[in-house]
Design an enzyme around this catalytic site. Structure first.
Site, short mmCIF file in Angstrom:
data_model
loop_
_atom_site.label_atom_id
_atom_site.label_comp_id
_atom_site.label_asym_id
_atom_site.label_seq_id
_atom_site.Cartn_x
_atom_site.Cartn_y
_atom_site.Cartn_z
CB THR A 1 -1.70 9.38 8.53
OG1 THR A 1 -0.68 8.72 7.77
CG2 THR A 1 -1.24 10.77 8.92
CG HIS B 1 -0.36 0.05 2.52
ND1 HIS B 1 -0.17 1.22 3.20
CD2 HIS B 1 0.15 -0.93 3.29
CE1 HIS B 1 0.44 0.95 4.34
NE2 HIS B 1 0.64 -0.34 4.42
#
Ligand code: SG7
Ligand code: ZN
Length: 245
Positions: free
Chosen positions: A190, A67
């Site tokens: 995050t 990712h």
């Protein structure tokens, strides 16, 4: 398992906090990242001073994490940044597309995070992340250099998800050039577990990158068709500082 960036999906950003017990901060935390660095919440603080960057070139590794794409240095080898009188060692940097932070409501096409820590592998109160936004323009020399070392044409084979390769010496001083103004605020990681207590520093001046370079970065990552940026989180009364010499 894992998490997704697709808003509205079962494992999407608004559900991260309910997927795992250890990820609760993603939903319940009040000091989450990213945020919009909006003018009305920004206070200019002249005494913040220039950042003391003590980076040095060192052997690096690129890891395709499925990712994101991450550039990692051996612990303490790439030097450090000094924040509030403490030394935070550069561990890795990685890219998000589109940007996670916004400035005055404006998102960018790409954002880089340089993750620093006082201790090996420790998070929370020991982490400083330096963010750099990129707008579309001239090719980015640093990204060009990284891409050159990992692409098929150079290596003769495509990089696979989960793979990590040695890419030789990489100089962190080439990432952010010459610009001194920055925003500062207290936030979080995050991605899950969204741990708070992270000191965020976001360079005020965006760097430049081409659409093609962004495509190249995304193509290298397994799920390159998707974005990997968390939506903007509420400020909840936090202050954003700006050093703008
Ligand atoms: C990415 O963002 C990775 C993570 C990183 C996380 O998923 O780069 O790195 C590793 C080593 O898993 O987490 C602790 C950490 O660096 C969150 O980092 S970020 O807040 O700068 N986006
Ligand atoms: Zn990041």
């Amino acid at each position: 398992t894992g998490f997704s960036y697709i808003v509205g999906s079962e494992r999407g950003p608004e559900n991260w906090g309910y997927l795992e017990e250890e990820w609760r901060a993603c939903s319940e935390g009040r000091k989450q990242s990213p945020i919009d660095l909006a003018r009305e919440n920004v206070k200019v603080i002249p005494h913040l001073g220039d950042l003391r960057r003590n980076y040095k070139p060192s052997y690096a590794y690129v890891r395709n994490r499925g990712h994101d794409l991450q550039l990692r240095w051996d612990y303490k080898r790439a030097g450090s940044i000094e924040v509030d009188g403490r030394e935070y060692f550069l561990q890795q940097c990685h890219w998000h597309h589109p940007s996670e932070h916004a400035i005055d409501g404006k998102s960018y096409q790409l954002e880089l995070h340089m993750v620093h820590s006082t201790l090996h592998g420790e998070v929370a109160g020991n982490t400083v992340v330096v963010g750099l936004l990129y707008e579309i323009g001239e090719p980015n020399a640093f990204i060009k250099e990284v891409l050159r070392r990992v692409t098929c044409e150079t290596r003769g084979e495509e990089m696979e998800a989960g793979e990590e390769i040695e890419v030789g010496e990489v100089d962190p001083r080439k990432i952010i050039k010459g610009e001194h103004s920055y925003y500062r605020y207290m936030g979080s990681l995050t991605t899950p577990p969204c741990t708070e207590g992270v000191k965020w520093i976001v360079n005020k001046q965006p760097s430049s990158v081409t659409e093609e370079q962004i495509w190249s970065l995304r193509r290298l990552v397994d799920d390159g068709a998707w974005n990997n940026s968390r939506p903007i989180q509420p400020l909840n009364g936090r202050h954003i500082q700006l050093y703008n010499p």
